[in-house]
Scaffold this motif. Structure first.
Motif, short mmCIF file in Angstrom:
data_model
loop_
_atom_site.label_atom_id
_atom_site.label_comp_id
_atom_site.label_asym_id
_atom_site.label_seq_id
_atom_site.Cartn_x
_atom_site.Cartn_y
_atom_site.Cartn_z
N LYS A 199 -36.73 -70.85 -45.75
CA LYS A 199 -37.63 -69.73 -46.05
C LYS A 199 -36.93 -68.41 -45.80
O LYS A 199 -35.98 -68.33 -44.99
N ASP A 200 -37.38 -67.36 -46.48
CA ASP A 200 -36.82 -66.04 -46.22
C ASP A 200 -37.52 -65.43 -45.00
O ASP A 200 -38.38 -66.06 -44.37
N ILE A 205 -40.97 -69.72 -49.23
CA ILE A 205 -40.08 -70.86 -49.44
C ILE A 205 -39.08 -70.56 -50.56
O ILE A 205 -39.47 -70.21 -51.68
N ILE A 206 -37.79 -70.68 -50.25
CA ILE A 206 -36.76 -70.42 -51.25
C ILE A 206 -35.89 -71.65 -51.51
O ILE A 206 -35.01 -71.62 -52.37
N GLY A 207 -36.14 -72.72 -50.75
CA GLY A 207 -35.37 -73.94 -50.95
C GLY A 207 -36.05 -75.14 -50.32
O GLY A 207 -36.74 -75.03 -49.31
N ASP A 208 -35.89 -76.30 -50.96
CA ASP A 208 -36.49 -77.54 -50.49
C ASP A 208 -35.38 -78.58 -50.40
O ASP A 208 -34.80 -78.97 -51.42
N TYR A 241 -35.39 -68.73 -42.26
CA TYR A 241 -36.05 -69.64 -41.34
C TYR A 241 -35.83 -71.06 -41.86
O TYR A 241 -35.90 -71.31 -43.07
N ILE A 242 -35.56 -71.98 -40.95
CA ILE A 242 -35.42 -73.38 -41.30
C ILE A 242 -36.61 -74.12 -40.71
O ILE A 242 -36.78 -74.15 -39.49
N VAL A 243 -37.43 -74.71 -41.57
CA VAL A 243 -38.69 -75.29 -41.14
C VAL A 243 -38.80 -76.74 -41.57
O VAL A 243 -38.58 -77.07 -42.75
#
Length: 247
Positions: A199-200, A205-208, A241-243
């Motif tokens: 996430k930015d 969310i910018i990547g999965d 952010y890494i979630v």
């Protein structure tokens, strides 16, 4: 008289196809045949490199703290065909055309602290077709310029349109799409994989990603480090952010 001097000056610094004429520190005409010497001569050396497609004339500019280590990644099929390289034009060009149809130039050796500024110099000078991103960056702790961060943030939020978007008006060829699809089919999910979102700073969310390993390849960062940022809910590189998807 002045006009003739200007013409001579232009010819001196420009090649016949109107690209700046740069004399590289090292030049390897056939990347396939020169693999061993490339890895040997550039061990523990930091600098700027250029891959050039001898068929299409298109090229890519990059930088590395250890050029030999970086080139060994390019020579590893599992690396250049990994799904996390999905938007890397140079990786799929190497797969498509083969190393023997590429030359490799070491444009210059420089200190680690100057890598970003020197890479940006060549990106601005040469405007390489294979580079999707036109801003130099490093995964080794260096910071983006404020302008670059702002532009990347806008791009992630979808606020770049038309000519402001470097990929505007372009599409992957069907052949490249096929290569990307084949690479995706090769992917296997480890039994212990823990999917995460990237996430930015505004929690968009910018990547999965299917695993931390896939994310580490994408960000070119150590998996253990990324795990710490995921568990502590801190901004990685002051950008992400890494979630965990389970949260």
């Amino acid at each position: 008289m002045i006009y003739n001097i200007m013409i001579k000056f232009t010819k001196l610094f420009m090649s016949t196809d109107s690209k700046p004429n740069i004399n590289p520190i090292r030049f390897y005409n056939n990347a396939e045949e020169s693999k061993s010497i490339i890895l040997l001569e550039n061990k523990n050396k930091s600098g700027i490199y250029k891959w050039e497609n001898k068929i299409s004339g298109e090229y890519y500019i990059g930088s590395a703290i250890d050029l030999s280590k970086r080139m060994s990644e390019y020579y590893r099929e599992s690396y250049i065909t990994h799904p996390s390289r999905g938007k890397s034009i140079i990786c799929y060009a190497l797969v498509k055309y083969g190393y023997d149809n590429f030359s490799l130039s070491i444009l210059e050796y420089c200190s680690k602290t100057k890598l970003i500024s020197r890479e940006q110099y060549y990106l601005d000078l040469l405007n390489p077709p294979y580079n999707i991103l036109k801003y130099a960056y490093s995964s080794e702790g260096y910071k983006h310029t404020l302008e670059a961060i702002q532009k990347m943030s806008l791009a992630k939020k979808g606020k770049f349109t038309k000519e402001d978007n470097s990929f505007y008006g372009k599409t992957h060829t069907e052949e490249v799409k096929k290569l990307m699809s084949q690479a995706a089919l090769k992917r296997t999910k480890p039994n212990n994989a823990k999917p995460v979102y990237l996430k930015d700073s505004d929690n968009n969310i910018i990547g999965d990603f299917k695993s931390m390993t896939e994310l580490s390849l994408y960000l070119k960062a150590d998996k253990a480090t990324l795990t710490k940022y995921r568990d502590s809910n801190r901004l990685f590189r002051k950008l992400y952010y890494i979630v965990s998807k389970s949260n």
